[in-house]
Design a protein around this motif. Structure first.
Motif, PDB file in Angstrom:
ATOM      1  N   TYR A 278       1.015  -1.101  -0.422  1.00 48.71           N
ATOM      2  CA  TYR A 278      -0.678  -0.431  -0.197  1.00 48.71           C
ATOM      3  C   TYR A 278       0.963   1.480   0.199  1.00 48.71           C
ATOM      4  N   ARG A 279       0.882   1.646  -1.400  1.00 45.62           N
ATOM      5  CA  ARG A 279       1.472   4.011  -0.984  1.00 45.62           C
ATOM      6  C   ARG A 279       0.813   4.342  -1.583  1.00 45.62           C
ATOM      7  N   GLY A 280       0.528   5.008  -0.460  1.00 43.38           N
ATOM      8  CA  GLY A 280      -1.021   5.706  -1.173  1.00 43.38           C
ATOM      9  C   GLY A 280      -0.363   7.137  -1.219  1.00 43.38           C
ATOM     10  N   LEU A 281      -1.707   7.949  -0.959  1.00 38.80           N
ATOM     11  CA  LEU A 281      -1.714   9.673  -0.728  1.00 38.80           C
ATOM     12  C   LEU A 281      -3.252  10.435  -1.605  1.00 38.80           C
ATOM     13  N   MET A 282      -3.205  11.087  -0.302  1.00 37.56           N
ATOM     14  CA  MET A 282      -4.824  11.375   0.369  1.00 37.56           C
ATOM     15  C   MET A 282      -5.139  13.028  -0.446  1.00 37.56           C
ATOM     16  N   HIS A 311      -6.543   8.231  -2.714  1.00 36.01           N
ATOM     17  CA  HIS A 311      -6.892   8.056  -1.113  1.00 36.01           C
ATOM     18  C   HIS A 311      -7.858   9.372  -1.815  1.00 36.01           C
ATOM     19  N   GLN A 515      -5.267   3.912  10.147  1.00 36.10           N
ATOM     20  CA  GLN A 515      -4.650   4.302   9.175  1.00 36.10           C
ATOM     21  C   GLN A 515      -4.570   5.421  10.212  1.00 36.10           C
ATOM     22  N   ILE A 536      -1.469   1.813   8.185  1.00 35.59           N
ATOM     23  CA  ILE A 536      -1.417   2.062   7.808  1.00 35.59           C
ATOM     24  C   ILE A 536      -0.600   3.379   7.894  1.00 35.59           C
ATOM     25  N   SER A 538       0.450   7.158   8.867  1.00 40.19           N
ATOM     26  CA  SER A 538       0.650   8.673   7.754  1.00 40.19           C
ATOM     27  C   SER A 538       0.236   9.890   9.119  1.00 40.19           C
ATOM     28  N   GLU A 589       1.158   6.492   3.759  1.00 40.95           N
ATOM     29  CA  GLU A 589       0.430   7.370   2.957  1.00 40.95           C
ATOM     30  C   GLU A 589       1.355   8.678   3.161  1.00 40.95           C
ATOM     31  N   CYS A 591      -0.165  12.954   3.379  1.00 39.65           N
ATOM     32  CA  CYS A 591      -1.724  13.266   2.780  1.00 39.65           C
ATOM     33  C   CYS A 591      -0.687  14.951   2.490  1.00 39.65           C
TER      34      CYS A 591
END
Length: 668
Positions: A278-282, A311, A515, A536, A538, A589, A591
């Protein structure tokens, strides 16, 4: 006109081949006028295409034979391009030499053939790849020139992955042609005749990204006579897409080669796979609206950096811009205006745009807090108050920032609306493995004051119990919306509800992922992991990219200072610094909350800091915990990546003065 010529020809034949002088003159005049019209029409069409700037326009045309998909050459055309450098008529006064694995800038001698900084950087020491691959990399010390019209794609992939792979190659072509600085370079002679790109996928049926999806790939780039062949091998489409991205980073523009040519490393091998699934960007689009085109730039930057989860925090108390087919009242009453909404068609198109770039989209509608404007239509529809404390004042008593608003947990119609909402969110995102329900920053005083004003009796000595029960009911509605099938991973923001003793009572660790957004020194993350919850990360003090821009209001905490430079983002490695068990960390992630920016500054707020985050969660490079010094190689590679993003139309902010780019190592 053709009728006229035919008629005259028949009359001419009936008279034995004789034509009157007036008829002949009239026919010649009409033919002349037709030719002039045809010339003007063709010239007009051509002038529309040949504009002073340059862009890539790939035709979605391919042919199939013997189970092999072949995209032929010469399907590439030029159109408008947003970023074109002005060519200089005089020769460059600078050249770069590779000395001790570093490029050194020198004055060019009169008879000397200059070496461009780009070519020196690509062939001298550093890989210039971003994020740095996790496996072994070998790069040749020579390069060859080529033209984008010499690219030829081959793949034996059939089945569901084929159309996605075609689109991924299409994007690869876009990225290559974005490097071109002069369209007449096609007239120059190149070192090769064909650049073959061959892609092999062993699991072509996998077209939905999951936490267990294999995203690994390998590249073997080698010369063969007058050709260059790039073989990309992957288990899934997602790995193949990453391979195409890495291959594009082995290509650059050399302004000194024949007046400017594309170049590629002559030989290379790369093996690569991500550390985290899981390599996220919100991105928050509720405080300030962001157009779909601006969100496409976010996705383009994510794909360039191999991030794989977008996200989308699509609503909040300020606005509800998402048009939900089953509950249109949310956007009708909650958007800033009809032009500041996202239609279902736009969302689905954006989801598909993301998928072909190896990214999945999580649509988050935060509940029960952060739910104000958009939820006030209940009484009008006979459903009672769906939300309470909406726009209540003084806001500081009822929420963390203005305006206030929270769902009404005692109204059964709230849960009916949530089921409809969840069903549409699942449909729009086409995502059923992971779902984000929000769940942070509930203000218990809001609920307490509402119940007192309404003389509503409630049997809670601790309103955290009410919060927990709401969450459990919402999750049951989520399961119902998914056809009775439990979502494997339901994400909630860390909050008081995710602390002991509430977390174990209300949140099932078998399918709840937290998260964790609090400070890296807070106990939230280690406590959750100790209790067996997957997380996750952040952390606000490292991966909140909106912080550091001062106050936006006079009362209350209105800023999270200081600014997080890319070095802070890059150096944050909590699993090492706090000794966390990585098997409970499914990823991280970054944000970006939008209180203090809109799409005009979206690109600069994200890039290249989000790229620094991307390398941390892709390859997780080692850190010197004693000094936290960042190696020179990271600076130069990130500078190169920033330039790639700009070339692709993303307004990434500068890392340093141009002098530092032209003089590697001199600023460190």
């Amino acid at each position: 006109m053709f009728w006229f010529l035919t008629t005259n020809l028949q009359q001419f034949q009936r008279r034995g081949g004789r034509m009157k002088q007036g008829e002949l003159r009239r026919a010649l005049m009409i033919v002349t006028l037709f030719c002039i019209f045809l010339f003007i029409y063709l010239y007009w069409q051509q002038s529309k295409k040949l504009t002073p700037t340059l862009v890539y326009n790939y035709k979605h045309v391919y042919s199939s034979y013997k189970n092999k998909t072949v995209l032929p050459r010469n399907l590439l055309a030029f159109k408008n391009k947003s970023r074109v450098k002005h060519l200089k008529s005089h020769p460059s006064q600078w050249t770069w030499d590779c000395v001790n694995q570093r490029c050194e800038k020198r004055h060019k001698k009169e008879s000397q053939q200059p070496v461009s900084l780009a070519t020196c950087s690509m062939l001298c020491g550093s890989t210039q790849l971003w994020p740095q691959p996790t496996g072994p990399v070998t790069l040749g010390s020579r390069a060859v020139t080529f033209k984008h019209t010499q690219l030829e794609f081959e793949s034996n992939v059939v089945g569901p992955a084929q159309p996605l792979l075609i689109q991924a190659y299409n994007t690869f072509n876009d990225n290559v042609v974005s490097l071109v600085e002069r369209k007449d370079y096609l007239l120059e002679k190149s070192d090769i005749q064909v650049f073959f790109i061959r892609v092999y996928i062993t699991q072509p049926a996998v077209v939905r990204l999951k936490l267990t999806t294999d995203e690994s790939y390998s590249i073997v780039l080698k010369p063969h006579e007058n050709e260059v062949i790039a073989n990309i091998t992957a288990k899934t489409f997602f790995g193949a897409r990453h391979g195409l991205e890495t291959l594009s980073q082995l290509i650059w523009w050399d302004e000194h080669a024949n007046g400017g040519m594309l170049k590629v490393i002559r030989g290379a091998t790369v093996q690569d796979s991500p550390i985290f699934a899981y390599r996220g960007l919100m991105v928050d689009t509720a405080r300030n609206f962001m157009s779909v085109e601006s969100l496409k730039r976010v996705l383009a930057g994510m794909s360039a950096s191999k991030l794989n989860v977008f996200h989308w925090h699509v609503s909040d108390t300020q606005s509800f811009p998402l048009i939900v087919p089953s509950v249109p009242q949310l956007a009708e009453s909650g958007s800033y205006g009809p032009e500041m909404t996202y239609s279902p068609e736009e969302v689905r198109a954006l989801v598909e745009f993301a998928r072909m770039r190896g990214i999945r989209v999580l649509l988050e509608v935060d509940t029960p807090a952060h739910a104000g404007n958009g939820w006030a239509w209940g009484p009008k529809e006979g459903l009672g108050e769906l939300a309470v404390c909406i726009n209540e004042r003084p806001w500081s008593l009822y929420c963390g920032e203005p305006p206030c608003g929270q769902l009404n947990p005692e109204n059964p119609h709230v849960y009916e609306v949530l089921e409809k909402l969840y069903r549409d969110l699942l449909d729009l995102s086409d995502e059923r493995e992971i779902f984000h329900i929000g769940g942070d920053e509930v203000n218990l005083e809001c609920w307490a004051q509402h119940f007192q004003k309404g003389s509503t009796a409630y049997n809670y000595t601790d309103l955290h119990e009410l919060w927990g029960e709401f969450t459990q009911k919402a999750m049951k509605k989520l399961t119902a919306a998914n056809g009775g099938v439990k979502i494997p991973h339901v994400i909630v923001w860390s909050s008081k509800l995710t602390k002991r003793p509430y977390v174990n009572k209300f949140l099932d660790k078998s399918n709840v992922v937290v998260q964790s957004w609090g400070g890296s020194q807070w106990l939230d993350t280690p406590d959750l992991i100790a209790d067996g919850y997957k997380v996750i990360i952040s952390h606000v003090d490292a991966w909140y990219l909106d912080c550091g821009f001062g106050r936006w209001r006079e009362t209350g905490d209105a800023a999270c200072d200081p600014y997080r430079p890319w070095q802070t983002v890059y150096n944050h490695r909590p699993w090492q610094q706090v000794h966390l068990d990585k098997k409970f960390i499914i990823g991280g992630e970054a944000c970006l909350w939008s209180e203090q920016f809109d799409e005009g500054s979206l690109d600069a707020r994200l890039w290249p800091r989000a790229a620094a985050f991307a390398e941390r969660v892709w390859s997780d490079p080692q850190l010197d915990l004693a000094t936290l010094n960042i190696q020179e190689d990271v600076y130069t590679r990130l500078s190169t990546q920033r330039d790639r993003l700009v070339t692709r139309g993303i307004g990434a902010e500068a890392l340093w003065p141009e002098w530092c780019t032209q003089n590697p190592g001199m600023c460190l």
